[in-house]
Design an enzyme around this catalytic site. Sequence first.
Site, mmCIF file in Angstrom:
data_model
loop_
_atom_site.group_PDB
_atom_site.id
_atom_site.type_symbol
_atom_site.label_atom_id
_atom_site.label_comp_id
_atom_site.label_asym_id
_atom_site.label_seq_id
_atom_site.Cartn_x
_atom_site.Cartn_y
_atom_site.Cartn_z
ATOM 1 N N LYS A 191 32.635 -19.052 6.530
ATOM 2 C CA LYS A 191 31.851 -19.281 7.757
ATOM 3 C C LYS A 191 32.717 -19.969 8.819
ATOM 4 O O LYS A 191 32.632 -19.651 10.002
ATOM 5 C CB LYS A 191 30.601 -20.108 7.446
ATOM 6 N N TYR A 205 31.936 -20.008 0.672
ATOM 7 C CA TYR A 205 30.959 -19.721 1.730
ATOM 8 C C TYR A 205 31.315 -20.509 2.993
ATOM 9 O O TYR A 205 31.408 -19.946 4.084
ATOM 10 C CB TYR A 205 29.572 -20.113 1.229
ATOM 11 N N GLY A 220 16.769 -9.661 4.116
ATOM 12 C CA GLY A 220 17.057 -10.991 3.572
ATOM 13 C C GLY A 220 16.109 -12.055 4.103
ATOM 14 O O GLY A 220 15.212 -11.765 4.904
HETATM 15 C C1 VAH Z 1 23.057 -22.279 1.347
HETATM 16 N N1 VAH Z 1 20.956 -21.836 2.493
HETATM 17 O O1 VAH Z 1 22.452 -23.116 0.679
HETATM 18 C C2 VAH Z 1 22.413 -21.830 2.650
HETATM 19 C C3 VAH Z 1 22.764 -22.747 3.794
HETATM 20 C C4 VAH Z 1 23.240 -25.085 4.546
HETATM 21 C C5 VAH Z 1 22.985 -24.193 3.388
HETATM 22 O O2 VAH Z 1 23.847 -22.243 4.497
HETATM 23 O O3 VAH Z 1 24.115 -21.790 1.024
#
Ligand code: VAH
Length: 316
Positions: free
Chosen positions: A148, A144, A13
């Site tokens: 997290k 997300y 990744g």
């Molecule tokens: C996203 N690149 O855009 C990631 C990141 C702060 C953003 O965690 O989901």
Amino acid sequence: MTKEKILVIGASGQIGVELTQALRKMYGNANVVASDLREENELLKGTGPYVSLDVMNKEMLHVQVIRQNITQIYLLAAILSATGEKNPGLAWHLNMQGLLNVLDIAREEKLQKVYWPSSIAVFGPTSPKQNCPQQTIIEPITVYGISKYAGEFWCNYFNRRFGVDVRSLRYPGLISYKSAPGGGTTDYAIEIFHEALENKKYKCFLKEDTYLPMMYMPDAIRATIELMEAPANKISIRTSYNISAISFSPNEIATEIKKHIPGFKISYSPDYRQAIADSWPQSIDDSTASADWGWKPEYDLQKTTKDMLLNLKNAG
Ligand code: VAH
């Protein structure tokens, strides 16, 4: 002193490729096992061991950890903010179960250390927009961000309850040229460079004044290594550290690119990712990371833009 043997999960990744390269420089190629569900990234081929591995298959993962005498795991596999909103169930399942599988095995096998990235995406619309503190109101509105933030509490729990030395950073949007971004809301800050060089124009999916916390990948890799190399007694945060480097808007990065490509033109066509970006802070207070283990960024927007364009031109 046990010989360190590191397993990087998600090595193909955006972060994984560069972290694997950095760890191989430090520990020796043979002592860093790269793994991913996807095939081996071209940049890693021939530089060290690679295994196909699904972090959701806990038994297989456990077998690999024992068979390869792994002492540290870096878990980078995750579904990011934009992709996660298209498949909330899968994003929650992969981001959560993947972490729990690794934490359980780390406890059972008494691994030396675990690294797991969080994100500024844990913050939501009720968090302070400017200089968002390490501890504050945190109400994520993306799957997300939810996964997290929940993961941060699991890291803290496994450290306090079982003594697992798991460490974490809340990465801002990461900018890099070596491998493709992974479906995030901040991906515009990478796409813009490719489009500027190839087409001298870019249609941005965020509004021109959308300020977001960002960081150039060399800073992010160095922060990760410095965190993991710090003495355990310096680590006061066992959820995840705020770190920051630069905050800019699409208009500002476009203006910086125009200094190198005068004819470059940007246009704006916000999509569903605008609401995600609007829910995040515009800047982050990383004073705790600086105080605990000496964090200090090195790349500003000017230096990042120059280095990105130079390397993408060379990659040609
Ligand atoms: C996203 N690149 O855009 C990631 C990141 C702060 C953003 O965690 O989901």
